[in-house]
Design a protein around this motif. Structure first.
Motif, PDB file in Angstrom:
ATOM      1  N   ILE A  43      23.839  42.861  27.124  1.00 33.70           N
ATOM      2  CA  ILE A  43      23.961  43.454  25.798  1.00 33.70           C
ATOM      3  C   ILE A  43      22.896  44.534  25.629  1.00 33.70           C
ATOM      4  O   ILE A  43      21.856  44.499  26.284  1.00 33.70           O
ATOM      5  CB  ILE A  43      23.818  42.412  24.660  1.00 33.70           C
ATOM      6  N   GLY A  44      23.180  45.477  24.730  1.00 30.51           N
ATOM      7  CA  GLY A  44      22.185  46.481  24.380  1.00 30.51           C
ATOM      8  C   GLY A  44      22.590  47.888  24.800  1.00 30.51           C
ATOM      9  O   GLY A  44      23.606  48.096  25.465  1.00 30.51           O
ATOM     10  N   ASP A  45      21.771  48.833  24.383  1.00 25.64           N
ATOM     11  CA  ASP A  45      22.017  50.242  24.697  1.00 25.64           C
ATOM     12  C   ASP A  45      21.715  50.522  26.163  1.00 25.64           C
ATOM     13  O   ASP A  45      20.699  50.072  26.695  1.00 25.64           O
ATOM     14  CB  ASP A  45      21.160  51.141  23.812  1.00 25.64           C
ATOM     15  N   VAL A  46      22.577  51.263  26.795  1.00 24.28           N
ATOM     16  CA  VAL A  46      22.425  51.615  28.206  1.00 24.28           C
ATOM     17  C   VAL A  46      21.595  52.897  28.348  1.00 24.28           C
ATOM     18  O   VAL A  46      21.747  53.836  27.570  1.00 24.28           O
ATOM     19  CB  VAL A  46      23.819  51.825  28.846  1.00 24.28           C
ATOM     20  N   ASP A  47      20.735  52.914  29.345  1.00 25.32           N
ATOM     21  CA  ASP A  47      20.051  54.142  29.736  1.00 25.32           C
ATOM     22  C   ASP A  47      20.984  54.888  30.701  1.00 25.32           C
ATOM     23  O   ASP A  47      20.989  54.635  31.906  1.00 25.32           O
ATOM     24  CB  ASP A  47      18.712  53.822  30.413  1.00 25.32           C
ATOM     25  N   TRP A  48      21.783  55.786  30.133  1.00 26.36           N
ATOM     26  CA  TRP A  48      22.817  56.453  30.932  1.00 26.36           C
ATOM     27  C   TRP A  48      22.237  57.428  31.951  1.00 26.36           C
ATOM     28  O   TRP A  48      22.971  57.914  32.820  1.00 26.36           O
ATOM     29  CB  TRP A  48      23.815  57.159  30.016  1.00 26.36           C
ATOM     30  N   SER A  49      20.937  57.696  31.883  1.00 19.97           N
ATOM     31  CA  SER A  49      20.341  58.612  32.859  1.00 19.97           C
ATOM     32  C   SER A  49      20.421  58.061  34.278  1.00 19.97           C
ATOM     33  O   SER A  49      20.299  58.823  35.253  1.00 19.97           O
ATOM     34  CB  SER A  49      18.886  58.907  32.498  1.00 19.97           C
ATOM     35  N   VAL A  50      20.646  56.757  34.416  1.00 22.12           N
ATOM     36  CA  VAL A  50      20.734  56.185  35.760  1.00 22.12           C
ATOM     37  C   VAL A  50      21.898  56.788  36.541  1.00 22.12           C
ATOM     38  O   VAL A  50      21.852  56.858  37.781  1.00 22.12           O
ATOM     39  CB  VAL A  50      20.855  54.639  35.732  1.00 22.12           C
ATOM     40  N   LEU A  51      22.932  57.234  35.840  1.00 22.93           N
ATOM     41  CA  LEU A  51      24.092  57.814  36.524  1.00 22.93           C
ATOM     42  C   LEU A  51      23.781  59.177  37.127  1.00 22.93           C
ATOM     43  O   LEU A  51      24.487  59.653  38.008  1.00 22.93           O
ATOM     44  CB  LEU A  51      25.276  57.930  35.562  1.00 22.93           C
ATOM     45  N   ARG A  68      18.638  44.512  33.548  1.00 22.21           N
ATOM     46  CA  ARG A  68      17.864  44.576  32.306  1.00 22.21           C
ATOM     47  C   ARG A  68      18.719  44.155  31.113  1.00 22.21           C
ATOM     48  O   ARG A  68      18.250  43.415  30.224  1.00 22.21           O
ATOM     49  CB  ARG A  68      17.339  45.996  32.088  1.00 22.21           C
ATOM     50  N   LEU A  69      19.985  44.566  31.097  1.00 17.00           N
ATOM     51  CA  LEU A  69      20.879  44.232  29.994  1.00 17.00           C
ATOM     52  C   LEU A  69      21.247  42.749  29.992  1.00 17.00           C
ATOM     53  O   LEU A  69      21.338  42.126  28.928  1.00 17.00           O
ATOM     54  CB  LEU A  69      22.150  45.094  30.070  1.00 17.00           C
ATOM     55  N   GLU A  70      21.459  42.155  31.169  1.00 19.03           N
ATOM     56  CA  GLU A  70      21.797  40.730  31.191  1.00 19.03           C
ATOM     57  C   GLU A  70      20.566  39.876  30.862  1.00 19.03           C
ATOM     58  O   GLU A  70      20.693  38.813  30.243  1.00 19.03           O
ATOM     59  CB  GLU A  70      22.450  40.320  32.509  1.00 19.03           C
TER      60      GLU A  70
END
Length: 282
Positions: A43-51, A68-70
Motif C-alpha cells: 500500500i502507499g504512494d509509489v516512487d515512479w522514478s524507479v522506472l 517497501r510498499l508491502e
C-alpha cells in the motif's frame, strides 16, 4: 516437515500443497531485500522514478520499491493492534514465511506465535527467526488456524494478513475469540468481494480465486461472522485506492505472476475491495 498433520480436509491438503511448492520470485526476491519475507501486497504512494533507473539497476529498484510498499502494509496492520506490552503474546494466523511476525516482535518486544498449514513455510520462518536472533521469542507452528492448540485467552491480539479467504469465517472467528484475552484485538487485512456489485464474485474475482485456489468472501460476511462471535468492529479502512499503485508497479516488474490484470480490473470496476478491519473481543 510434512504438512499433513495440520490439515483436516482434501481442500486444505491442496492449499498446503500449493504453498509447500510455491517459490514465486515476487515473494522470494522481495524478501531478499532485507530478510523480511512477506506474503501479501503493498500500500502507499509509489516512487515512479524507479522506472527511469538505468537498465542495469532498474529491476533491483522496482523490487526494492515493491518491498517497501508491502512492508508499509505490514506496519499499517501492526499500527491497528493497539498497546502491546512485552509480557503479552500475539498470534499471526496464516503466517506464511513469517515477515509480519518478525516485525511485531521487533516492535513490541513480546512473544509472537505464527501458524501455517505449510510445513515448508514453517521451516523457512523458524530459520529466519533463528538467523535474526529471535528464536524462542518468535515461534512458528505447523497448525491449523481453525484449531490452533492454544489455551483460552492466550493472546492480546491476533491477526490474519490476507489469509482468511482459505477458511470458513464463522469457524475462524470463533477460534480467534476463544484464544483472545478479554478486551483483546483482532485485525485482518483482506480482499473481499463487494456485495453491492453483485451476489456472486465477479469474473475478475473468480480468476483470483482460481489462481490462489481460495474462496474470497463477501464484504458483509466478515461483519456478520465477527459480531456472531463477540468480535465488535472498532475500525474499518478501505485500502483499495492505496493498493492499486502497488499493482500498477508490479505489472512493470519482472516478477509478475499473471494475476495482476485481474486484481487491477476487479479493484477499478468496484467488484473487489481491500479492507482493514479491526475488532475487539467483548
Amino acid at each position: 516437515m510434512g504438512s499433513q498433520s495440520a490439515v483436516t480436509s482434501r481442500y486444505q491438503e491442496s492449499v498446503a500443497d500449493y504453498w509447500d511448492r510455491e517459490k514465486n520470485p515476487v515473494n522470494i526476491r522481495l524478501g531478499e531485500v532485507d530478510g523480511i519475507y512477506h506474503h501479501h501486497y503493498g500500500i502507499g504512494d509509489v516512487d515512479w522514478s524507479v522506472l527511469q533507473a538505468p537498465a542495469d539497476d532498474r529491476e533491483a529498484r522496482i523490487i526494492a520499491e515493491m518491498h517497501r510498499l508491502e512492508t508499509a502494509q505490514a506496519e499499517f496492520l501492526l499500527d491497528q493492534l493497539g498497546p502491546v506490552t512485552a509480557e503479552q503474546r500475539l498470534l499471526d494466523a496464516g503466517s506464511g514465511r513469517g515477515g509480519t511476525s518478525l516485525m511485531a516482535a521487533l516492535r513490541f518486544g513480546c512473544r509472537v506465535d505464527g501458524l501455517s498449514i505449510s510445513g515448508k513455510q514453517v521451516d523457512f520462518a523458524n530459520n529466519r527467526a533463528e538467523q535474526m536472533g529471535l528464536a524462542g521469542q518468535v515461534n512458528y507452528h505447523l497448525r491449523n488456524m481453525l484449531d490452533n492448540g492454544f489455551a483460552d485467552g492466550t493472546f492480546q491480539a491476533i491477526w490474519n494478513n490476507e489469509s482468511t479467504m482459505y477458511v470458513d469465517l464463522n469457524t475462524l472467528f470463533a477460534e480467534h475469540a476463544r484464544s483472545l484475552a478479554p478486551g483483546g484485538r483482532y485485525v485482518t487485512i483482506t480482499g473481499c468481494f463487494n456485495d453491492a456489485y453483485g451476489a456472486l464474485p465477479s469474473r475478475s474475482v473468480s480468476q483470483i480465486n482460481a489462481h490462489y485456489i481460495c474462496d474470497i468472501h463477501p464484504r458483509s460476511g466478515y461483519f456478520a461472522a465477527m459480531v456472531a462471535n463477540g468480535l465488535v468492529p472498532i475500525s474499518v479502512v478501505d485500502l483499495t485506492a492505496t493498493t492499486i499503485p502497488y499493482w500498477e508497479l508490479r505489472q512493470q516488474s519482472n516478477v509478475t505472476t499473471g494475476i495482476e490484470e485481474a486484481f487491477l480490473t476487479a479493484y477499478k470496476e468496484g467488484s473487489f475491495h481491500y479492507l482493514m478491519i479491526a475488532a475487539d473481543k467483548v
